[in-house]
Scaffold this active site. Sequence first.
Site, PDB file in Angstrom:
ATOM      1  N   ILE A  18       0.830  -1.203   0.000  1.00  0.00           N
ATOM      2  CA  ILE A  18       0.000   0.000   0.000  1.00  0.00           C
ATOM      3  C   ILE A  18       0.863   1.251   0.000  1.00  0.00           C
ATOM      4  O   ILE A  18       0.541   2.243  -0.658  1.00  0.00           O
ATOM      5  CB  ILE A  18      -0.949  -0.015   1.211  1.00  0.00           C
ATOM      6  CG1 ILE A  18      -1.994  -1.131   1.054  1.00  0.00           C
ATOM      7  CG2 ILE A  18      -1.642   1.336   1.389  1.00  0.00           C
ATOM      8  CD1 ILE A  18      -2.817  -1.383   2.301  1.00  0.00           C
ATOM      9  N   ASN A  87       2.286   4.619   7.043  1.00  0.00           N
ATOM     10  CA  ASN A  87       1.853   3.318   6.538  1.00  0.00           C
ATOM     11  C   ASN A  87       2.643   2.149   7.111  1.00  0.00           C
ATOM     12  O   ASN A  87       2.155   1.017   7.125  1.00  0.00           O
ATOM     13  CB  ASN A  87       1.972   3.311   5.008  1.00  0.00           C
ATOM     14  CG  ASN A  87       1.784   1.938   4.416  1.00  0.00           C
ATOM     15  OD1 ASN A  87       0.670   1.404   4.372  1.00  0.00           O
ATOM     16  ND2 ASN A  87       2.872   1.333   3.961  1.00  0.00           N
ATOM     17  N   SER A 138      -6.590  -0.195  10.225  1.00  0.00           N
ATOM     18  CA  SER A 138      -7.031  -1.470   9.662  1.00  0.00           C
ATOM     19  C   SER A 138      -8.474  -1.712  10.051  1.00  0.00           C
ATOM     20  O   SER A 138      -8.948  -1.208  11.073  1.00  0.00           O
ATOM     21  CB  SER A 138      -6.164  -2.624  10.192  1.00  0.00           C
ATOM     22  OG  SER A 138      -6.708  -3.882   9.832  1.00  0.00           O
ATOM     23  N   TYR A 151      -2.166  -6.984  16.928  1.00  0.00           N
ATOM     24  CA  TYR A 151      -2.357  -6.208  15.700  1.00  0.00           C
ATOM     25  C   TYR A 151      -3.615  -5.348  15.783  1.00  0.00           C
ATOM     26  O   TYR A 151      -3.579  -4.134  15.535  1.00  0.00           O
ATOM     27  CB  TYR A 151      -2.433  -7.150  14.502  1.00  0.00           C
ATOM     28  CG  TYR A 151      -2.601  -6.449  13.175  1.00  0.00           C
ATOM     29  CD1 TYR A 151      -1.509  -5.845  12.556  1.00  0.00           C
ATOM     30  CD2 TYR A 151      -3.840  -6.386  12.543  1.00  0.00           C
ATOM     31  CE1 TYR A 151      -1.662  -5.199  11.327  1.00  0.00           C
ATOM     32  CE2 TYR A 151      -3.994  -5.741  11.324  1.00  0.00           C
ATOM     33  CZ  TYR A 151      -2.904  -5.147  10.727  1.00  0.00           C
ATOM     34  OH  TYR A 151      -3.045  -4.500   9.530  1.00  0.00           O
ATOM     35  N   VAL A 184      -6.689  -7.032   1.530  1.00  0.00           N
ATOM     36  CA  VAL A 184      -6.072  -6.477   0.326  1.00  0.00           C
ATOM     37  C   VAL A 184      -5.217  -7.561  -0.322  1.00  0.00           C
ATOM     38  O   VAL A 184      -4.512  -8.312   0.357  1.00  0.00           O
ATOM     39  CB  VAL A 184      -5.206  -5.246   0.674  1.00  0.00           C
ATOM     40  CG1 VAL A 184      -4.498  -4.718  -0.573  1.00  0.00           C
ATOM     41  CG2 VAL A 184      -6.064  -4.154   1.303  1.00  0.00           C
ATOM     42  N   THR A 186      -2.370  -8.340  -1.404  1.00  0.00           N
ATOM     43  CA  THR A 186      -0.928  -8.132  -1.424  1.00  0.00           C
ATOM     44  C   THR A 186      -0.227  -9.474  -1.615  1.00  0.00           C
ATOM     45  O   THR A 186      -0.821 -10.542  -1.411  1.00  0.00           O
ATOM     46  CB  THR A 186      -0.445  -7.509  -0.102  1.00  0.00           C
ATOM     47  OG1 THR A 186      -0.710  -8.433   0.967  1.00  0.00           O
ATOM     48  CG2 THR A 186      -1.154  -6.194   0.179  1.00  0.00           C
TER      49      THR A 186
END
Length: 255
Positions: A18, A87, A138, A151, A184, A186
């Site tokens: 991102i 980020n 998030s 997290y 996402v 990724t």
Amino acid sequence: MSGTEQKVALVTGAARGIGLATAQLMAEDGWRIALLDRDEPALKEAAANFKGEAISLLHDVSDPQAAPQAIRETLNAFGRIDALVNNAGVADFGPIEETDFTRWRTVMETNLDGVFLMSQAAIPALKETKGAIVNIASISGLRASTLRVAYGTSKAAVIQLTRQQAAELGEYGIRANAVCPGPVRTKLAMAVHTQDIIDAYHDAIPLNRYGSEREIGEVVAFLCGPKASYVTGQIIAADGGFESTGVGLPALRAT
């Protein structure tokens, strides 16, 4: 636009994902970019292929000495900072009882402390430009889920930090907002998500797909720019509608 007028963004965690997508989008819009990351090989590769005026900053945002140095380097190169995109982050997923204090602190040092340190260091420069802070939180910071005690908590704290920044820095013309990505696509996610997890996410997301790094970057770039000049203190979920559908993916449960 002259060099002195051209806006400057400092993007952390900019070597991939991102962060890199956001930096590339903003460069396409004419921004000069300071790419910050602690992964030297990935940062060199990103910078070598970057299309736009940019500098590379090899720093770890969890290091209290790194933030002021990164700000100085950016100002020395470009003379101003108009946007800070926080980020940089780490992911450590596991059951609560297996998350010891070392794992907890590793997540907090980057995901929360790094955002705080970089933002504090950037405030004087952002006052000069009436700039913007965009923190990448998030969907896991908006609601609880399995295996995300460190997290998710770190990202929830980032959301509250964003609101504090908006409340206190608005009088200087500084805007602060947070973007909360959902799943996402990724390289990292695709490497660790089993087909069961992918199918479960698709079932739970109204748009029935993962987002792309560029789609998240578009939201970040908007919040940094003049079209969002009256937007501050907002927490925007870029998640395909995932937050609206609740939680509880069986494929993510430990048992």
